[in-house]
Write a protein that holds these residues in place. Structure first.
Motif, short mmCIF file in Angstrom:
data_model
loop_
_atom_site.label_atom_id
_atom_site.label_comp_id
_atom_site.label_asym_id
_atom_site.label_seq_id
_atom_site.Cartn_x
_atom_site.Cartn_y
_atom_site.Cartn_z
N UNK A 150 17.48 13.87 26.15
CA UNK A 150 17.38 15.07 26.98
C UNK A 150 16.48 16.12 26.32
N UNK A 151 16.69 16.30 25.00
CA UNK A 151 15.98 17.40 24.35
C UNK A 151 14.53 17.05 24.07
N UNK A 152 14.24 15.77 23.80
CA UNK A 152 12.84 15.43 23.53
C UNK A 152 12.01 15.61 24.79
N UNK B 5 26.81 18.63 31.02
CA UNK B 5 26.58 20.00 31.45
C UNK B 5 26.03 20.86 30.32
N UNK B 6 26.62 20.71 29.15
CA UNK B 6 26.20 21.50 28.00
C UNK B 6 24.77 21.21 27.63
N UNK B 7 24.40 19.95 27.77
CA UNK B 7 23.04 19.56 27.41
C UNK B 7 22.02 20.21 28.31
N UNK B 8 22.37 20.31 29.59
CA UNK B 8 21.45 20.92 30.54
C UNK B 8 21.17 22.36 30.13
N UNK C 74 28.73 25.26 22.90
CA UNK C 74 29.97 24.56 22.59
C UNK C 74 30.48 24.00 23.90
N UNK C 75 29.78 22.98 24.42
CA UNK C 75 30.07 22.52 25.78
C UNK C 75 31.42 21.82 25.85
N UNK C 76 32.04 21.93 27.01
CA UNK C 76 33.28 21.20 27.25
C UNK C 76 32.94 19.77 27.65
#
Lengths: 96, 796
Positions: free
Chosen positions: B82-84, B48-51, B42-44
């Motif tokens: 990012x995720x792929x 950053x959250x994706x990393x 639950x990134x702010x």
């Protein structure tokens, strides 16, 4: 009154809206004497919603209901039946 | 200790709809406790959250992702990029916008809202848990095309494909290339000679070195499927070797046979132009050309007219091209795709008995008029127009046999402009000529209006608003007498004409029906090959088979060429060595299958056939991956990967366990086609329209992919009602899905009676993509009906 005529008088009137005014009925009609006497005029008046005027149209007295117009119409308008129905409306009053 | 990777849950609430609708912290806490979940992100800030999220995938803690909430398209792109990069398979990611899924019904208290959101999340988790990584499937795709028909569309498609590097086999039924266009004397609007454009195309086609042109050839057999068709072409004997013949004409000169007219040349064709050519007085021999010499040689022998033992042509031919003993031959070719360009034929005007065709030589069809306007026909035409002492007059009857319920109910769309073109040419040749054009509507779309304006401005061209109902020949001079009423003047015209041209319409060529049967194409309107007009006009209803030109619908030359290019482009992926298919190919569990053949029968694309043991076998490249077979199977033996019956069953099970979320409200499971109905429903939810709080949406690939077993499952687990939304009946992307879904849901009545349930617990509706308001209305009514019925007796 024959059974088909009774059905024509009391049933729903033959629709005229499919007419595109191509004039084949007038071309084939042996009783057509334009500009006054023409089946195309009668159908047009019905299309325009001037039904009373159509029912008083002089062509109604000329038509012998030979049905050539009905056969030739490319859009399926039953011209002769429509004319006959108008004759009924003129002489017998509206159905019902 | 390494654990089994789980599902990563990510919450990104762009726009804050979730936070406004429910207590987000409590919701997040509940999510984190769900089983099989590798963690809640639950990134702010997104970057950053994706990393952090990517890290979980790289470390193997998570192997699939459920993305909750809403993201802008740009954010979605970023997330996916990012995720792929971590190697995550796209088929293991679900996006779930809870607001769009009607998880947050307005007017519903916060607590049950959270329950509903949680329940829907759990349903999607159950579905995602069973998902597998999928990869596109490659099938062999032979770089060869088969084009059927050598008219302007066939040649156009062949040229486009040959230029793209594909080998092309072109099969033409007659001995001449160019089709009907080769018979025209000029194109509208410019009036240029069609032979010019055709020979240009042929030249270019030959220059590619990629095309093989088979004249007198028809498609006799076809097997295989897209990417790998095997076709057998049957060549009728023409007795002249097209490779050797140079069209010098020595054979025809030597031929002792004199035929009464050229009509016989078209005996295996409709009586096309026969009269015009006869009028033109060309010598008719037993050997001769059938087509325009500008388009290459088209010599053939009418063998049944040869005197016994005669071989004058063989002796006369300097090239040694005549083969009197030639037999029918067969040629087998492979092809990745088939393009149907079978063209058109003129409507048989002899059916219009009132116009005296072909009894009177003064009544001709519009295609014959093209022949008369050609160099060869002009003397005959002049002979017809020059009655002594009378001013020459000629009439055109538009819509002759078209737009007529007793003949062709459609408009062919080219006859108006063709007539205007002919009228203009006639007036150029004979300025004193009076031309009457009898019409009911003139149809000249686009720039064709310029042609109409030019012709209308000409002195001596009279447009008569009215069609003559017949014509008769006058005794004195054979001229035609005709009576017609003009609508505008309200006057009857009595005319005497030298020539009457019937502007007849276009019908599909007679070979088309046979070919359609051979290829298993669905029957189309009026014998043309049907098309999904808006989305895929080149579509024939069978993968790898495309329709071009007038085989599809009546059209002019310019549109034929465009349609040919479009068909060629659509066919190209099946001819690239290998074709890549999306991975949702249905899979059959042979252990469950009892060989009932329902899938074979219901597949709208003919993708299933039976193997030697009687089990259904899928032609991968034919399949459109709609899942109608999955919906049809009475034993649920067929499933699309990642859209399996089992996955949906698990989700339904979760719903059955959680029906309490709705309180006293009826729980409605809405199975919706994702092309139209689902989009409408999501729009309704996103716009905050009043949807019944108990409605839960579930996506279907097509309404036809819903198996009745799932509907029965849902009802037996206590769901109060099942709503099925398909597209408008005639707008299904997969042709039959919506119709089948409607029928199947009606057939469920018996099954429901066995379960002692009311048939009203299943409802089917057709919904368009813009029907958000209607969806709200329909489910609203449905909820009211279900409230009246009372709760499902199976509800826990």
């Amino acid at each position: 009154m024959s059974a088909p005529d009774r059905a024509l008088h009391f049933g729903p009137p033959p629709p005229a809206q499919a007419c595109r005014q191509c004039g084949r009925c007038a071309s084939v009609c042996p009783r057509s004497r334009p500009p006054e006497l023409s089946p195309r005029r009668v159908v047009r008046l019905v299309q325009l919603g001037l039904r009373d005027e159509a029912a008083r149209h002089p062509f109604l007295h000329s038509c012998r209901f030979c049905g050539k117009c009905l056969v030739k119409c490319p859009h399926g308008v039953e011209v002769a039946r429509l004319v006959k129905r108008l004759v009924f409306e003129q002489f017998l009053g509206p159905p019902g | 200790m390494p654990t089994k990777p789980g599902i990563a849950l990510a919450l990104w609430d762009q726009g804050g709809a979730l936070a406004r609708a429910l207590d987000l912290d409590a919701f997040a806490a509940a999510l984190a406790k769900l089983s099989g979940v590798a963690g809640l992100w639950r990134p702010a800030d997104l970057e950053g959250g994706l990393e952090e999220l990517a890290q979980a995938f790289r470390e193997g803690r998570a192997d699939r992702l459920l993305m909750l909430g809403r993201a802008t398209p740009a954010q979605r792109d970023l997330i996916w990029r990012r995720l792929s990069a971590t190697g995550l398979n796209p088929h293991l990611v679900h996006w779930l916008d809870l607001q769009e899924e009607s998880a947050l019904p307005p007017g519903f208290p916060s607590e049950p809202r959270r329950k509903k959101a949680l329940l829907i999340t759990k349903m999607h988790l159950a579905d995602l848990r069973l998902a597998r990584p999928l990869m596109p499937v490659a099938v062999p795709a032979e770089p060869t095309a088969l084009v059927v028909g050598g008219g302007v569309a066939g040649l156009g498609a062949a040229l486009a494909l040959a230029k793209a590097g594909v080998e092309v086999h072109l099969a033409e039924r007659t001995s001449a290339l160019g089709g009907k266009v080769a018979l025209l004397s000029g194109f509208y609007p410019l009036g240029c000679d069609p032979a010019c454009g055709l020979s240009f195309t042929l030249e270019a086609l030959r220059a590619t070195g990629k095309a093989r042109l088979h004249t007198l050839s028809e498609l006799a057999e076809i097997s295989g499927g897209p990417g790998a068709f095997r076709a057998v072409l049957r060549r009728r004997p023409g007795h002249v070797d097209p490779e050797r013949c140079d069209g010098c004409g020595a054979c025809a000169e030597a031929c002792p046979v004199q035929l009464p007219d050229l009509a016989e040349w078209w005996q295996d064709e409709p009586p096309l132009n026969a009269q015009a050519f006869a009028l033109a007085g060309a010598p008719a021999k037993a050997i001769g050309p059938t087509g325009n010499p500008a388009l290459g040689t088209s010599y053939r022998v009418l063998r049944e007219r040869c005197p016994e033992g005669c071989d004058a042509c063989v002796a006369a031919c300097p090239a040694g091209a005549v083969r009197l003993d030639e037999d029918e031959s067969r040629l087998e070719v492979g092809a990745g795709a088939v393009i149907l360009a079978t063209g058109w034929d003129p409507y048989p005007l002899s059916r219009l008995t009132e116009y005296g065709y072909p009894r009177s030589r003064r009544v001709v069809g519009n295609l014959e008029m093209e022949g008369l306007l050609s160099e060869r026909g002009l003397p005959s035409l002049a002979g017809l127009l020059g009655a002594e002492g009378k001013p020459p007059a000629l009439g055109f009857v538009q819509c002759a046999g078209s737009r007529d319920l007793a003949h062709l109910p459609y408009c062919s769309g080219v006859c108006c402009s063709a007539t205007l073109k002919q009228a203009r040419r006639l007036k150029q040749l004979w300025p004193e000529l009076t031309v009457y054009i009898f019409y009911q509507d003139m149809r000249t779309p686009g720039f064709e209006e310029d042609l109409y304006r030019d012709v209308a401005a000409m002195e001596g061209v009279v447009f008569v608003r009215g069609l003559p109902a017949g014509v008769r020949e006058q005794d004195q001079d054979g001229r035609l007498a005709l009576r017609c009423e003009d609508a505008y003047a309200g006057r009857e015209l009595k005319l005497s004409l030298d020539l009457l041209v019937l502007a007849g319409g276009m019908t599909p060529s007679p070979g088309a029906a046979e070919l359609g049967g051979l290829l298993g194409l669905p029957a189309g309107p009026h014998g043309f090959f049907p098309a999904h007009l808006q989305c895929h006009p080149e579509e024939s209803g069978r993968s790898g088979v495309f329709a071009a030109g007038c085989a599809r619908e009546p059209m002019n030359v310019a549109r034929s060429l465009e349609s040919a290019a479009r068909a060629a482009l659509a066919a190209l992926p099946f001819m690239q060595g290998e074709a890549w298919l999306a991975p949702h190919l249905p899979q059959l569990d042979q252990g469950k299958c009892d060989q009932c053949k329902r899938c074979v029968e219901e597949c709208p694309f003919g993708s299933w056939s039976l193997d030697e043991r009687g089990f259904p076998r899928l032609d991968l490249a034919r399949c459109r991956q709609c899942g109608i077979c999955m919906g049809s199977c009475p034993l649920t033996a067929i499933s699309l990967p990642n859209r399996t019956v089992n996955q949906t069953a698990k989700a339904v099970e979760v719903l059955g366990e959680g029906t309490a979320f709705a309180g006293k409200e009826p729980v409605i499971l809405a199975f919706l086609c994702r092309h139209d109905a689902l989009i409408a429903a999501r729009a309704a939810a996103a716009a905050g329209l009043a949807l019944p709080p108990g409605v839960v949406l579930w996506p279907l690939n097509c309404a036809g992919s819903l198996n009745n077993a799932l509907v029965a499952d849902a009802l037996s687990l206590g769901v109060d009602g099942v709503f099925i939304g398909g597209c408008a009946e005639d707008q299904c992307h997969f042709r039959e899905g919506s119709r089948l879904a409607g029928r199947r849901s009606r057939d469920l009545g018996d099954k429901l009676a066995q379960m002692r349930l009311e048939p009203e617990r299943v409802r089917f509706a057709h919904l368009g993509i813009g029907d958000a308001g209607r969806f709200a209305e329909l489910v609203g009514e449905y909820a009211a009906a279900l409230r009246a019925l009372g709760p499902n007796p199976f509800r826990m």
